[in-house]
Design an enzyme around this catalytic site. Structure first.
Site, PDB file in Angstrom:
ATOM      1  N   CYS A  54      15.482  -1.740  44.503  1.00 50.70           N
ATOM      2  CA  CYS A  54      16.901  -2.050  44.665  1.00 50.70           C
ATOM      3  C   CYS A  54      17.649  -0.969  45.431  1.00 50.70           C
ATOM      4  O   CYS A  54      18.827  -1.121  45.731  1.00 50.70           O
ATOM      5  CB  CYS A  54      17.554  -2.276  43.307  1.00 50.70           C
ATOM      6  SG  CYS A  54      17.755  -0.741  42.373  1.00 50.70           S
ATOM      7  N   ARG A  98     -19.762  18.928  16.116  1.00 52.21           N
ATOM      8  CA  ARG A  98     -21.110  19.272  16.530  1.00 52.21           C
ATOM      9  C   ARG A  98     -21.177  20.687  17.100  1.00 52.21           C
ATOM     10  O   ARG A  98     -22.139  21.408  16.873  1.00 52.21           O
ATOM     11  CB  ARG A  98     -21.573  18.245  17.562  1.00 52.21           C
ATOM     12  CG  ARG A  98     -22.933  18.501  18.117  1.00 52.21           C
ATOM     13  CD  ARG A  98     -23.410  17.291  18.888  1.00 52.21           C
ATOM     14  NE  ARG A  98     -24.764  17.511  19.323  1.00 52.21           N
ATOM     15  CZ  ARG A  98     -25.086  18.111  20.463  1.00 52.21           C
ATOM     16  NH1 ARG A  98     -24.140  18.516  21.268  1.00 52.21           N
ATOM     17  NH2 ARG A  98     -26.345  18.282  20.784  1.00 52.21           N
ATOM     18  N   TYR A 119       0.846  -1.199   0.000  1.00 46.99           N
ATOM     19  CA  TYR A 119       0.000   0.000   0.000  1.00 46.99           C
ATOM     20  C   TYR A 119       0.884   1.253   0.000  1.00 46.99           C
ATOM     21  O   TYR A 119       0.682   2.172  -0.795  1.00 46.99           O
ATOM     22  CB  TYR A 119      -0.917  -0.020   1.236  1.00 46.99           C
ATOM     23  CG  TYR A 119      -1.670   1.261   1.461  1.00 46.99           C
ATOM     24  CD1 TYR A 119      -2.875   1.501   0.812  1.00 46.99           C
ATOM     25  CD2 TYR A 119      -1.171   2.242   2.318  1.00 46.99           C
ATOM     26  CE1 TYR A 119      -3.565   2.679   1.013  1.00 46.99           C
ATOM     27  CE2 TYR A 119      -1.846   3.424   2.524  1.00 46.99           C
ATOM     28  CZ  TYR A 119      -3.049   3.639   1.861  1.00 46.99           C
ATOM     29  OH  TYR A 119      -3.715   4.801   2.071  1.00 46.99           O
ATOM     30  N   GLU A 130     -29.113   0.456  16.790  1.00 55.24           N
ATOM     31  CA  GLU A 130     -27.699   0.598  16.411  1.00 55.24           C
ATOM     32  C   GLU A 130     -26.862   0.786  17.659  1.00 55.24           C
ATOM     33  O   GLU A 130     -27.351   1.298  18.657  1.00 55.24           O
ATOM     34  CB  GLU A 130     -27.502   1.855  15.544  1.00 55.24           C
ATOM     35  CG  GLU A 130     -28.136   1.790  14.198  1.00 55.24           C
ATOM     36  CD  GLU A 130     -28.118   3.167  13.531  1.00 55.24           C
ATOM     37  OE1 GLU A 130     -27.226   3.982  13.816  1.00 55.24           O
ATOM     38  OE2 GLU A 130     -29.037   3.417  12.739  1.00 55.24           O
ATOM     39  N   LYS A 184     -24.387   2.648  20.061  1.00 56.09           N
ATOM     40  CA  LYS A 184     -24.152   4.073  20.290  1.00 56.09           C
ATOM     41  C   LYS A 184     -22.649   4.252  20.525  1.00 56.09           C
ATOM     42  O   LYS A 184     -22.113   3.897  21.580  1.00 56.09           O
ATOM     43  CB  LYS A 184     -24.956   4.549  21.499  1.00 56.09           C
ATOM     44  CG  LYS A 184     -24.819   6.040  21.759  1.00 56.09           C
ATOM     45  CD  LYS A 184     -25.847   6.476  22.784  1.00 56.09           C
ATOM     46  CE  LYS A 184     -25.800   7.938  23.148  1.00 56.09           C
ATOM     47  NZ  LYS A 184     -24.544   8.616  23.115  1.00 56.09           N
ATOM     48  N   CYS A 221      14.655   4.204  37.440  1.00 55.82           N
ATOM     49  CA  CYS A 221      15.740   3.592  38.182  1.00 55.82           C
ATOM     50  C   CYS A 221      16.784   3.254  37.131  1.00 55.82           C
ATOM     51  O   CYS A 221      16.484   2.583  36.139  1.00 55.82           O
ATOM     52  CB  CYS A 221      15.253   2.306  38.850  1.00 55.82           C
ATOM     53  SG  CYS A 221      16.600   1.236  39.363  1.00 55.82           S
ATOM     54  N   ASP A 246     -19.164   5.747  21.300  1.00 52.53           N
ATOM     55  CA  ASP A 246     -18.780   6.758  22.275  1.00 52.53           C
ATOM     56  C   ASP A 246     -17.623   7.585  21.731  1.00 52.53           C
ATOM     57  O   ASP A 246     -16.460   7.319  21.990  1.00 52.53           O
ATOM     58  CB  ASP A 246     -18.385   6.077  23.589  1.00 52.53           C
ATOM     59  CG  ASP A 246     -18.317   7.069  24.728  1.00 52.53           C
ATOM     60  OD1 ASP A 246     -18.719   8.231  24.528  1.00 52.53           O
ATOM     61  OD2 ASP A 246     -17.862   6.679  25.821  1.00 52.53           O
ATOM     62  N   LYS A 306     -28.986   4.117  27.404  1.00 52.30           N
ATOM     63  CA  LYS A 306     -27.622   4.285  27.921  1.00 52.30           C
ATOM     64  C   LYS A 306     -27.248   3.148  28.857  1.00 52.30           C
ATOM     65  O   LYS A 306     -28.033   2.797  29.751  1.00 52.30           O
ATOM     66  CB  LYS A 306     -27.533   5.604  28.703  1.00 52.30           C
ATOM     67  CG  LYS A 306     -27.760   6.830  27.853  1.00 52.30           C
ATOM     68  CD  LYS A 306     -26.478   7.340  27.261  1.00 52.30           C
ATOM     69  CE  LYS A 306     -25.809   8.302  28.216  1.00 52.30           C
ATOM     70  NZ  LYS A 306     -24.740   9.060  27.577  1.00 52.30           N
ATOM     71  N   CYS A 324      15.311   3.874  44.291  1.00 52.65           N
ATOM     72  CA  CYS A 324      14.438   2.834  43.740  1.00 52.65           C
ATOM     73  C   CYS A 324      13.819   2.023  44.874  1.00 52.65           C
ATOM     74  O   CYS A 324      14.533   1.526  45.743  1.00 52.65           O
ATOM     75  CB  CYS A 324      15.236   1.930  42.808  1.00 52.65           C
ATOM     76  SG  CYS A 324      14.282   0.509  42.275  1.00 52.65           S
ATOM     77  N   CYS A 370      18.550  -3.907  38.399  1.00 50.16           N
ATOM     78  CA  CYS A 370      17.496  -3.815  39.401  1.00 50.16           C
ATOM     79  C   CYS A 370      16.562  -5.017  39.273  1.00 50.16           C
ATOM     80  O   CYS A 370      16.073  -5.321  38.186  1.00 50.16           O
ATOM     81  CB  CYS A 370      16.710  -2.518  39.207  1.00 50.16           C
ATOM     82  SG  CYS A 370      15.235  -2.443  40.230  1.00 50.16           S
ATOM     83  N   TYR A 417     -23.946   7.207  10.440  1.00 56.08           N
ATOM     84  CA  TYR A 417     -25.319   6.755  10.710  1.00 56.08           C
ATOM     85  C   TYR A 417     -26.411   7.661  10.147  1.00 56.08           C
ATOM     86  O   TYR A 417     -27.578   7.339  10.237  1.00 56.08           O
ATOM     87  CB  TYR A 417     -25.536   6.491  12.206  1.00 56.08           C
ATOM     88  CG  TYR A 417     -24.990   7.561  13.136  1.00 56.08           C
ATOM     89  CD1 TYR A 417     -25.597   8.801  13.233  1.00 56.08           C
ATOM     90  CD2 TYR A 417     -23.858   7.320  13.908  1.00 56.08           C
ATOM     91  CE1 TYR A 417     -25.102   9.779  14.074  1.00 56.08           C
ATOM     92  CE2 TYR A 417     -23.353   8.303  14.755  1.00 56.08           C
ATOM     93  CZ  TYR A 417     -23.977   9.538  14.834  1.00 56.08           C
ATOM     94  OH  TYR A 417     -23.476  10.498  15.645  1.00 56.08           O
TER      95      TYR A 417
END
Ligand code: IVH
Length: 657
Positions: A398, A136, A35, A113, A115, A413, A117, A303, A395, A418, A219
């Site tokens: 260690c 929107r 591609y 359908e 929904k 660290c 998010d 929902k 750390c 370690c 949609y």
């Protein structure tokens, strides 16, 4: 049409088809490299003929110039939201209202359908070409994000539609990867995939949107078809991605069943959904039902229960990862979030703690999203006896030195030995998809490291039966099995070894590209940062990290030790698939200014191209030098593109010499 414009149009058609196969149907027919090389071919042609560049050419997705701000534009019709049904009873109320308004006994169907998010985006086409994309906004006026929307591969640049509306989403996997990268670079992380999608669409530089691989689910189609079912069918036909899981329902029972089904199955999707949208199918009936000021009466959003709950941070532990990065992890008062007990959440790094302003003892809002690690969204109430998180000066495992490099959010660290780093790196080495050493889990690795049996990954290959049978929860049978699994992993191919080494920013895909480009671990180890960038998708940041890894004497020793254990570090370079000229054929004619004919042939083949002896319609390019003979005429006759040596070298990505 001239032969060049014909060739350009053909390439565009092919690219569009493969984009659709890849981004919309999830069914690619060619490799990414093929591609890419097709795209490069088109770019080369367009560069040579800028007058033939059109806005809908696939090359125009890659991101135009950054803009100074977003222009506000009025929507063709308001982008209203939907009323919500928060439970089954409210969904049944909606159905009763619809039946009441349509009149008793009138037949109708629903379409259910998913929904998605994300954030909604209206895409306008003029004369069949993508003309404008608007967020929107406040529903009446949106922001013009056309240049960014162009980079989203599942938005066709040409369609017969006037306007399409849909949702821009981020996949869960891409979201986690993005946050990981951002945390490592000291940038604020996104709270959830929806924010990441919004953040990626509303950036001024389209190149950033392009790099984030957003998805678009459509949609709404205008002009409106007679039914929503027909909308979805036509959108799909036009090359849009529509959620494949929509369902035509004859009554409320079927609608409820669909909602329940997806409430259960939402985690199985690669992207987030937060409910089901239920719509009356027939547009005539939709129009009779009409709209309130806020939302249509013919649709409702069922929902799912929120996956956020409040809980208290009881403590914060700082963990050490395999690259030494310190990651603060919040231990929470266990809380059930939509049926799953959550007791830990990642805080990524110190900056994230500051950004959220969290302290131990605070009450926080925790969000669980699919297989995404639970996250702290914000502080809800400060704890009465809250106290700050102390990032350790040494750390925690260690006691070694902790360094926070300038400009980095992550503290590390720096002790390469370690034990925490060691345990993590062994677990990564043994993991599925890396060395696939079944049976080498956390409990075992803890014991191996704590007892000093394993001090680096190569030590795993020196383990004996006697070392293993004495460990807890280890019988003779499982010890034998484990040894067999370890032995088998010696045959792992180079990409897996590279991935297994745990070099920052080198995951499965980069490892594959590196192995395919260099073919040999020693070559990669001895390459300069510039040379490393010859591999696809390896930029300065990744190249620097690889170079730094191999400059470390400790890592040299590890590689030598693995070599002694019988690992093979070579990989067949897949010329046809990997090179920049993959899938292309070239015919040489005349004398080239710098390259001998053999040289040129070798370079083309090394870059994945083919050099057949004779010219045909299938030839992609004729490379012409001085005194090119009859082949040049024939090329013109057949409409094959003619290029010079300089262009050839440009396509290979190298220079003469
Ligand atoms: S239809 C007028 N269908 O949810 C009806 N919306 O809460 C237009 N959404 O603003 C919306 N998936 O941003 C519809 N399959 C879907 C959707 C969907 C997500 C969003 C959309 C809408 C919001 C309403």
């Amino acid at each position: 049409m001239s032969s060049i414009s014909k060739q350009i149009e053909q390439l565009r058609e092919q690219l569009r088809r493969h984009e659709h196969l890849y981004y919309v149907l999830d069914a690619p027919e060619i490799t990414d490299a093929e591609y890419d090389s097709m795209m490069r071919e088109l770019k080369v042609l367009e560069d040579a003929h800028p007058e033939l560049i059109t806005e809908d050419s696939p090359t125009q997705r890659v991101g135009g110039k950054p803009r100074e701000g977003f222009v506000k534009v009025r929507h063709s019709s308001p982008m209203l939201s939907l009323d919500n049904a928060l439970n089954e009873a409210e969904l049944r109320d909606f159905d009763r209202r619809v039946r009441g308004l349509l009149g008793d006994g009138e037949e109708f169907r629903y379409v259910a359908e998913l929904k998605f998010d994300g954030l909604s985006l209206a895409v306008h086409y003029r004369d069949g070409k993508l003309a404008q994309a608007l967020t929107r906004g406040d529903g009446t006026t949106g922001e013009d994000v056309t240049e960014n929307a162009r980079t989203i591969r599942s938005i066709p640049l040409r369609t017969g539609a006037a306007e399409v509306r849909g949702e821009v989403v981020f996949t869960k996997k891409a979201f986690e990867k993005l946050n990981e990268d951002r945390a490592a670079e000291g940038l604020p992380v996104f709270a959830n995939p929806r924010n990441a999608a919004a953040g990626s669409l509303r950036v001024l530089d389209p190149a950033i949107t392009a790099s984030r691989r957003l998805e678009y689910f459509a949609y709404v189609l205008m002009p409106l078809p007679a039914t929503q079912t027909e909308t979805l069918r036509q959108l799909q036909e036009m090359g849009f991605r529509v959620g494949t899981q929509w369902h035509s329902c004859s009554d409320i029972e079927a609608l409820v069943a669909f909602c329940k089904e997806w409430e259960e199955k939402r985690d199985s999707l690669p992207y987030e959904i937060d409910g089901v949208v239920c719509k009356v199918d027939s547009v005539t009936q939709q129009q009779r039902l009409g709209w309130t000021a806020k939302a249509p009466r013919w649709a409702i959003a069922y929902k799912f229960p929120p996956r956020q709950e409040e809980t208290v941070i009881e403590s914060i532990e700082v963990q050490v990862g395999r690259t030494g990065v310190l990651t603060p992890v919040a231990h929470l008062r266990p809380v059930s979030i939509s049926g799953v007990m959550v007791s830990r959440a990642t805080l990524h790094n110190e900056d994230e703690i500051e950004r959220l302003g969290v302290r131990i003892g605070d009450t926080v809002l925790v969000e669980r999203a699919g297989d995404v690690i639970p996250k702290i969204v914000r502080v809800v109430r400060q704890g009465e006896h809250r106290h700050p998180v102390e990032m350790p000066k040494q750390c925690p495992v260690c006691g070694g030195e902790i360094v926070r490099a300038e400009g980095e959010a992550a503290s590390r660290c720096i002790n390469v030995n370690c034990p925490a780093r060691l345990k993590e790196s062994i677990l990564h080495w043994a993991a599925r998809g890396v060395m696939d050493i079944d049976g080498m889990g956390e409990a075992l690795v803890d014991q191996l490291v704590d007892r000093g049996l394993v001090k680096n990954v190569a030590d795993v290959y020196r383990l004996k039966f006697d070392d293993l049978v004495n460990l807890e929860r280890m019988g003779e049978k499982s010890a034998e099995k484990l040894l067999a699994n370890i032995a088998r992993s010696r045959n792992a191919p180079l990409p897996r070894i590279l991935n297994g080494l745990g070099i920052s920013f080198v995951g499965e895909r980069t490892a594959l590209l590196l192995a395919g480009t260099f073919g040999d671990l020693d070559k990669i180890a001895s390459s300069t940062e510039d040379e490393l960038q010859q591999a696809d998708e390896v930029g300065p940041k990744v190249a620097h990290s690889i170079h730094k890894f191999f400059a470390e004497p400790h890592n040299h020793k590890l590689i030598d030790a693995l070599r002694c254990e019988g690992f093979r570090f070579t990989h067949e370079i897949k010329k046809r698939e990997g090179g920049p000229l993959a899938g292309l054929t070239f015919v040489l004619t005349g004398t080239l200014p710098n390259l001998s004919r053999d040289d040129a042939k070798q370079r083309i083949e090394a870059a994945g191209g083919k050099v057949p002896a004779s010219l045909s319609k299938k030839t992609n390019y004729v490379v012409a030098g001085e005194e090119a003979g009859s082949k040049l005429d024939k090329a013109r006759e057949l409409g094959v593109a003619v290029i010079d040596e300089a262009r050839l070298l440009e396509m290979i990505g190298g220079v003469a010499g």
